[in-house]
Write a protein that holds these residues in place. Structure first.
Motif, PDB file in Angstrom:
ATOM      1  N   ALA A  86       8.593  47.874  11.801  1.00 60.47           N
ATOM      2  CA  ALA A  86       8.519  46.656  10.990  1.00 60.47           C
ATOM      3  C   ALA A  86       7.561  45.641  11.582  1.00 60.47           C
ATOM      4  O   ALA A  86       6.878  44.909  10.869  1.00 60.47           O
ATOM      5  N   SER A  87       7.504  45.559  12.915  1.00 65.19           N
ATOM      6  CA  SER A  87       6.593  44.608  13.552  1.00 65.19           C
ATOM      7  C   SER A  87       5.143  44.996  13.322  1.00 65.19           C
ATOM      8  O   SER A  87       4.272  44.146  13.229  1.00 65.19           O
ATOM      9  N   ALA A  88       4.863  46.297  13.243  1.00 63.02           N
ATOM     10  CA  ALA A  88       3.500  46.727  12.937  1.00 63.02           C
ATOM     11  C   ALA A  88       3.101  46.279  11.548  1.00 63.02           C
ATOM     12  O   ALA A  88       1.945  45.926  11.298  1.00 63.02           O
ATOM     13  N   ALA A  89       4.053  46.282  10.603  1.00 59.02           N
ATOM     14  CA  ALA A  89       3.760  45.795   9.258  1.00 59.02           C
ATOM     15  C   ALA A  89       3.393  44.321   9.285  1.00 59.02           C
ATOM     16  O   ALA A  89       2.497  43.872   8.561  1.00 59.02           O
ATOM     17  N   THR A  90       4.060  43.540  10.135  1.00 60.52           N
ATOM     18  CA  THR A  90       3.714  42.126  10.275  1.00 60.52           C
ATOM     19  C   THR A  90       2.307  41.963  10.834  1.00 60.52           C
ATOM     20  O   THR A  90       1.526  41.127  10.367  1.00 60.52           O
ATOM     21  N   SER A  91       1.961  42.764  11.820  1.00 63.11           N
ATOM     22  CA  SER A  91       0.615  42.696  12.391  1.00 63.11           C
ATOM     23  C   SER A  91      -0.438  43.094  11.372  1.00 63.11           C
ATOM     24  O   SER A  91      -1.527  42.507  11.322  1.00 63.11           O
ATOM     25  N   LEU A  92      -0.126  44.072  10.530  1.00 61.64           N
ATOM     26  CA  LEU A  92      -1.079  44.485   9.503  1.00 61.64           C
ATOM     27  C   LEU A  92      -1.265  43.393   8.460  1.00 61.64           C
ATOM     28  O   LEU A  92      -2.351  43.254   7.889  1.00 61.64           O
ATOM     29  N   SER A  93      -0.231  42.626   8.181  1.00 64.29           N
ATOM     30  CA  SER A  93      -0.378  41.488   7.271  1.00 64.29           C
ATOM     31  C   SER A  93      -1.346  40.463   7.846  1.00 64.29           C
ATOM     32  O   SER A  93      -2.179  39.900   7.130  1.00 64.29           O
ATOM     33  N   ALA A  94      -1.241  40.218   9.146  1.00 63.51           N
ATOM     34  CA  ALA A  94      -2.182  39.310   9.803  1.00 63.51           C
ATOM     35  C   ALA A  94      -3.599  39.869   9.758  1.00 63.51           C
ATOM     36  O   ALA A  94      -4.572  39.139   9.541  1.00 63.51           O
ATOM     37  N   LEU A  95      -3.715  41.193   9.946  1.00 60.11           N
ATOM     38  CA  LEU A  95      -5.030  41.827   9.874  1.00 60.11           C
ATOM     39  C   LEU A  95      -5.623  41.700   8.477  1.00 60.11           C
ATOM     40  O   LEU A  95      -6.827  41.501   8.321  1.00 60.11           O
ATOM     41  N   SER A  96      -4.780  41.789   7.447  1.00 58.08           N
ATOM     42  CA  SER A  96      -5.252  41.634   6.068  1.00 58.08           C
ATOM     43  C   SER A  96      -5.830  40.238   5.853  1.00 58.08           C
ATOM     44  O   SER A  96      -6.891  40.079   5.241  1.00 58.08           O
ATOM     45  N   PHE A  97      -5.144  39.230   6.369  1.00 61.98           N
ATOM     46  CA  PHE A  97      -5.636  37.862   6.227  1.00 61.98           C
ATOM     47  C   PHE A  97      -6.960  37.670   6.953  1.00 61.98           C
ATOM     48  O   PHE A  97      -7.910  37.081   6.411  1.00 61.98           O
ATOM     49  N   VAL A  98      -7.043  38.184   8.179  1.00 64.11           N
ATOM     50  CA  VAL A  98      -8.281  38.031   8.961  1.00 64.11           C
ATOM     51  C   VAL A  98      -9.444  38.750   8.288  1.00 64.11           C
ATOM     52  O   VAL A  98     -10.564  38.221   8.219  1.00 64.11           O
ATOM     53  N   SER A  99      -9.197  39.949   7.763  1.00 63.38           N
ATOM     54  CA  SER A  99     -10.271  40.710   7.124  1.00 63.38           C
ATOM     55  C   SER A  99     -10.771  40.005   5.873  1.00 63.38           C
ATOM     56  O   SER A  99     -11.982  39.931   5.630  1.00 63.38           O
ATOM     57  N   ARG A 100      -9.858  39.473   5.063  1.00 62.92           N
ATOM     58  CA  ARG A 100     -10.289  38.751   3.856  1.00 62.92           C
ATOM     59  C   ARG A 100     -11.029  37.474   4.205  1.00 62.92           C
ATOM     60  O   ARG A 100     -11.994  37.087   3.524  1.00 62.92           O
ATOM     61  N   LEU A 101     -10.609  36.816   5.291  1.00 70.31           N
ATOM     62  CA  LEU A 101     -11.320  35.618   5.737  1.00 70.31           C
ATOM     63  C   LEU A 101     -12.749  35.951   6.145  1.00 70.31           C
ATOM     64  O   LEU A 101     -13.703  35.237   5.785  1.00 70.31           O
ATOM     65  N   ALA A 149      -4.900  43.023  21.109  1.00 68.72           N
ATOM     66  CA  ALA A 149      -4.159  44.074  21.810  1.00 68.72           C
ATOM     67  C   ALA A 149      -3.074  44.658  20.899  1.00 68.72           C
ATOM     68  O   ALA A 149      -2.834  45.867  20.900  1.00 68.72           O
ATOM     69  N   SER A 150      -2.431  43.795  20.106  1.00 64.43           N
ATOM     70  CA  SER A 150      -1.440  44.274  19.149  1.00 64.43           C
ATOM     71  C   SER A 150      -2.077  45.189  18.112  1.00 64.43           C
ATOM     72  O   SER A 150      -1.533  46.256  17.786  1.00 64.43           O
ATOM     73  N   LEU A 151      -3.247  44.801  17.608  1.00 63.29           N
ATOM     74  CA  LEU A 151      -3.957  45.659  16.642  1.00 63.29           C
ATOM     75  C   LEU A 151      -4.361  46.980  17.294  1.00 63.29           C
ATOM     76  O   LEU A 151      -4.314  48.040  16.662  1.00 63.29           O
ATOM     77  N   SER A 152      -4.744  46.911  18.573  1.00 63.43           N
ATOM     78  CA  SER A 152      -5.112  48.136  19.284  1.00 63.43           C
ATOM     79  C   SER A 152      -3.909  49.068  19.428  1.00 63.43           C
ATOM     80  O   SER A 152      -4.034  50.284  19.273  1.00 63.43           O
ATOM     81  N   ILE A 153      -2.735  48.501  19.714  1.00 62.26           N
ATOM     82  CA  ILE A 153      -1.524  49.312  19.831  1.00 62.26           C
ATOM     83  C   ILE A 153      -1.186  49.966  18.493  1.00 62.26           C
ATOM     84  O   ILE A 153      -0.818  51.138  18.424  1.00 62.26           O
ATOM     85  N   ILE A 154      -1.357  49.208  17.405  1.00 65.39           N
ATOM     86  CA  ILE A 154      -1.027  49.733  16.080  1.00 65.39           C
ATOM     87  C   ILE A 154      -1.990  50.839  15.680  1.00 65.39           C
ATOM     88  O   ILE A 154      -1.589  51.869  15.134  1.00 65.39           O
ATOM     89  N   ILE A 155      -3.288  50.646  15.974  1.00 62.55           N
ATOM     90  CA  ILE A 155      -4.292  51.622  15.549  1.00 62.55           C
ATOM     91  C   ILE A 155      -4.299  52.835  16.471  1.00 62.55           C
ATOM     92  O   ILE A 155      -4.273  53.983  16.026  1.00 62.55           O
ATOM     93  N   ASP A 156      -4.316  52.599  17.783  1.00 62.19           N
ATOM     94  CA  ASP A 156      -4.412  53.697  18.750  1.00 62.19           C
ATOM     95  C   ASP A 156      -3.066  54.387  18.986  1.00 62.19           C
ATOM     96  O   ASP A 156      -3.012  55.562  19.339  1.00 62.19           O
ATOM     97  N   LYS A 157      -1.971  53.641  18.832  1.00 58.03           N
ATOM     98  CA  LYS A 157      -0.611  54.163  18.969  1.00 58.03           C
ATOM     99  C   LYS A 157      -0.346  54.847  20.316  1.00 58.03           C
ATOM    100  O   LYS A 157       0.006  56.024  20.376  1.00 58.03           O
ATOM    101  N   PRO A 158      -0.514  54.134  21.440  1.00 55.68           N
ATOM    102  CA  PRO A 158      -0.110  54.723  22.723  1.00 55.68           C
ATOM    103  C   PRO A 158       1.401  54.893  22.817  1.00 55.68           C
ATOM    104  O   PRO A 158       1.890  55.719  23.572  1.00 55.68           O
TER     105      PRO A 158
END
Length: 374
Positions: free
Chosen positions: A136-151, A196-205
């Motif tokens: 669920a926390s990754a979904a929150t981070s992806l929402s932030a990524l959506s906002f940054v990308s649209r900006l 770093a949070s986006l890196s964890i979500i994308i790379d998934k260590p």
């Protein structure tokens, strides 16, 4: 005769001027505009149908995102670029031509921004829906990524629009760059944790539920947030790591361990006969191979310790579960104790033997002082 007069009047009307252009030129421009609108609508309909058919067969998220973006094509917005295209058959005043060019440029980049924003949002939303079932926390981070990308998309669209309108954006870009550097320096720690949070979500260590060890801390991953990652330790307390600190550390992920290598040792007394010492490796091998689900590697008499003869054993267990490992090791230890008891082989424990020799008698002869009487 009347028909000829009517045709002549129509011809005269068509050749009459209207805003610097003949009626014929206006009709041609109108026909071109209508044809361009019809072609645009036809291409939009054809592209959406083809992409939808492809999505049903292949289920490709990018194709689905492209379909959604094409559905957001606005004929009202694209009307101005099409109108500019049709005006090529007309001779318009400079002011009107310039105004139409400005409207067409703004409309084109506005539609481009809508397409890019729709594609990006759809792709991130697709990843977010998948993450909701696991993290669920990754979904929150992806929402932030959506906002940054649209900006970022709309910032670039605005700059491109201004540049195509003839406005010098060099000073604006430089100002934004300086301001961006100042803001980045002020919130560099927050930005570092965010990326770093986006890196964890994308790379998934690691993911939610993984058992990890970071330096001397260990526990199960409970939450991955925008700034911190939270781990529930074996003792029950929650350990909170900064995302940037976590990525800069050495992380051991035991959840993804496919096979566990186990090394253990034991010692027997020095009084154990050599024949029994030779039998111990084969005895250990038969015990481990008899348990099943584990793979024996080796067993050797490898060291003379201070109070024991030490053996080292290595085996592999195809499970990452710690309880399974402990149950297996317990079964091996109990089997060793039973077999050693049957053979009268004793495990060693720290002992010290002190050997005291018999005292040596010492005879002391009395010495007379000089001049003394006997």
């Amino acid at each position: 005769m009347e028909i000829d007069l009517t045709l002549e009047k129509i011809a005269e009307k068509l050749q009459s001027l209207m805003l610097g252009n003949t009626v014929t030129e206006w009709l041609i421009a109108l026909a071109v505009l209508i044809l361009a609108v019809c072609i645009t609508l036809g291409l939009r309909w054809l592209s959406i149908n083809r992409l939808e058919a492809l999505t049903k067969n292949l289920h490709i998220s990018f194709v689905n995102a492209l379909t959604i973006a094409l559905r957001k094509t606005s004929l009202v917005i694209l009307f101005f670029p099409l109108l500019l295209f049709a005006s090529g058959w007309l001779d318009l005043p400079a002011g009107l031509s310039r105004g139409l060019d400005i409207l067409a440029t703004i409309a084109f980049f506005l539609q481009l921004g809508i397409w890019l924003s729709a594609i990006t949002t759809t792709l991130i939303q697709h990843s977010r829906q998948q993450a909701l079932t696991k993290n669920a926390s990754a979904a929150t981070s992806l929402s932030a990524l959506s906002f940054v990308s649209r900006l970022l998309i709309w910032s670039v669209i605005i700059l491109l629009t201004l540049d195509n309108l003839g406005i010098d954006v060099t000073a604006l870009v430089a100002g934004l760059g300086v301001g961006g550097v100042a803001v980045a320096l002020a919130i560099q720690n927050i930005l570092g944790d965010l990326f770093a949070s986006l890196s964890i979500i994308i790379d998934k260590p690691f993911e939610i539920g993984d058992f990890i060890i970071v330096n001397e801390y260990l526990g199960s991953v409970e939450n991955i947030g925008l700034k911190t990652t939270r781990i529930r330790s074996l003792g029950g307390e929650q350990i909170i790591f900064s995302n940037s600190d976590l990525l800069s550390s050495r992380v051991r992920n035991y959840k993804r361990m496919q096979e566990r290598r186990v090394v253990f040792s034991f010692g027997v007394l020095y009084q154990t006969p050599v024949d029994q010492l030779e039998e111990i490796p084969n005895l250990v091998r038969s015990i481990i191979e008899g348990l099943g689900a584990i793979r024996f590697d080796r067993a050797h008499f490898f060291k003379f310790s201070e109070s024991s003869l030490d053996f080292e054993v290595v085996y592999y267990i195809s499970s990452a579960d710690y309880n399974t490992y402990m149950d297996t090791q317990q079964a091996i230890n109990l089997a060793l104790m039973r077999e050693f008891s049957k053979r009268n082989v004793q495990f060693a424990y720290p002992t010290r033997s002190i050997y005291v020799e018999s005292p040596v008698p010492v005879r002391l002869e009395a010495q007379s002082a000089p001049g003394a009487s006997p």
